[in-house]
Structures are given as C-alpha cells and as structure tokens.
Design an enzyme around this catalytic site. Sequence first.
Site, PDB file in Angstrom:
ATOM      1  N   ASP A   6       0.859  -1.174   0.000  1.00 39.74           N
ATOM      2  CA  ASP A   6       0.000   0.000   0.000  1.00 39.74           C
ATOM      3  C   ASP A   6       0.903   1.234   0.000  1.00 39.74           C
ATOM      4  O   ASP A   6       2.088   1.148   0.345  1.00 39.74           O
ATOM      5  CB  ASP A   6      -0.876  -0.032   1.253  1.00 39.74           C
ATOM      6  N   ASP A  11      -0.373   5.175   0.718  1.00 39.88           N
ATOM      7  CA  ASP A  11      -0.738   6.136   1.752  1.00 39.88           C
ATOM      8  C   ASP A  11      -0.744   5.471   3.122  1.00 39.88           C
ATOM      9  O   ASP A  11      -1.506   4.539   3.370  1.00 39.88           O
ATOM     10  CB  ASP A  11      -2.128   6.732   1.472  1.00 39.88           C
TER      11      ASP A  11
END
Length: 336
Positions: A17, A19
């Site tokens: 991922d 953010d």
Amino acid sequence: MTDGDTLLSLYDAVLLDLDGTVYHGPRPIPGVAEAIRDARGHGAAVRFVTNNASKAPGDVVETLRSMQIDAEIAEVSTSAQAGAKLAWQQLDEGQTVLVVGAPALIAEVEALGLRAVREYSEDVAAVVQGHWPGTGWKHLAEAALAIRGGARWVACNVDVTLPTERGLLPGNGAMVAALRAATGAEPAVAGKPAAPLLRTASESAGARKPLVVGDRLDTDIAGGVAAGFDSLLVLTGVSTPADLLAAAPEERPTYVAAELSALAAPAKDLLIGPRDGWRVRVDSDALAVAGDGARDGSELLRALCEVAWESGVTTVRAEDEAARAALAGLGFTSAA
C-alpha cells in the site's frame, strides 16, 4: 517456517500500500526506501498497490522517485486501473462511461476502448467513481441521474478517509456514501478490500506467494484476506493497536510490525501469538497484562491479539510497571 526465515525469504512478492505505508502525503515514512531496496536485493518482486485513483501510474512513479524510492510504471497498480477494468468487463467496446474522478481515471477508461464523459445522457451505460479532490456537487448530481437511470456503478474504492500529512481527510468512500444515500444503489467495488486489485497486482508480478503490506485493517488487510494472501499490518498509518484487538476475522493480519523494516525480520517473531516475557490473561472484562522487565511493545501487541481474538475481550489492564509503560507506548493510555 524455520527460526531463521524472514518474510523476504518466505514470499516472492510484496504488494505495498502507499498512503500510510510508504508515505504520508509528500513525506516518505522513515526507513521505507531502505526496506524496499532490501526487498529487491532479496529477489522479491515489488508492487505498489494503491486505492487512490487520482494519480496515473507515471505520477505515482514520479512521486516515489522524488522520495528516493526506485519504481517503474509496470510496478504500480491503482484502483483507477482496477475500476476501469471492472466496468470494461461488463460493457461492450465503445460504450459510454460517466466518470466521477480525476483525469487519470478518464485516461484508464478510454485506454480500454470506452467513451468517457462528465455529464449524464441516456447512452451512459456505467458510472465509474474514484477519488479526486476536484469532485463537487455537480459531478455527484450527474452520477446520481445516471445511476437512477439504470447505469452500472463501479467504485474504485470505498476508503472513507485518506491519510495525509495534515491528518485524515475525506476519501472516495465518503463521496460514494453520498451517492449511495441519494440513489439507494450499491456499487461494485474494484479496489481494496475487494480482491480484484490485489490479484491483478500479484499476477503482474508472476507471484506464487505474495505478501500484502498495509496500514489499514478495513482495506489492505481485509483485501489480503479476500484475495487469499498472507498480510502484514504496519502501524505507521490509520489502524491503531486498539483497532487491531477489535478486528473482525476478515480484517486480521498474519503478521504485525511497527514499520516496514520488519520485512527483513524473522517471520516467527512477527506472528500473532504468545511472547516470552509477557503474560496476558482474561480477568473478568479485561485483558490483564504483566511483564518481567523492559519488553518490546510490539511483542506485547502480538500476544494481546491472540487472547483478544479468542476471547472477544478488548479492554486492557496493566498489572505492573513494565506492562503499564508498554501499553502506554501502544496508545492504551487509559490502562489501569
């Protein structure tokens, strides 16, 4: 799994991922660039998998490189790509798609041979919605008309919040909720926690045993569970230790670590389960915790999770100073 096996020796790809895991807004999370270089050095494929549909893969690469993180366009998988593909799978070539989202999402829709528009007309066959800071009432109104008119509805993701350097801001899920309230309809979801985005990223890496890495239980970890992949939760973003204790079965990670550098740590040390030096027991309506000295708070969290998930008890109570200090470090400041 042996005592010496690290995560990087057990998995052939890491699906990262962005953010909250790799960066916070314009700032890289300390140690991430080194951890990614180490993963590549061990032969693991790296994929950057983001629910943020507002940036094109090339823009993501540019952002990562500005943070001294090596990246190639082929290594980036976005929810804009997944959302456009999910719509394409349900439509005929050349059909019209109303896009609520960034120019990057329009580009992904058009790259698949579909016609992208911003305003409703009777020939709109689908609505594809992704995060875009420019989304306003007018865009939502056009989408509501299309959905009420029978158009299919695809949400790139349903993250209610978006982590930034300023804090949590409204994410695409907040805008999806507005359309859901206005239409009574429910979208098909392409990004995490749905499986398509992660499975596509894994396939692009040719991975046989990928590891999903993220900071959110409700998207990253739930997406890994949905896809059938092992997962690592890092505590650098949205989900907290308290969230982890209360996690539903479909949001429970395989491993837990403070940060991404744990990819090089022994895998057994990161598993949920009992830990030497910490004693956790259910005492009435609380998890009573005691330790025999200075101990790693992350070790305690893994031990807490095992008992909390088995018992359903999520309130914690310290029985000595070592436990009190460790629980405070994990954010359990009200522990008695």
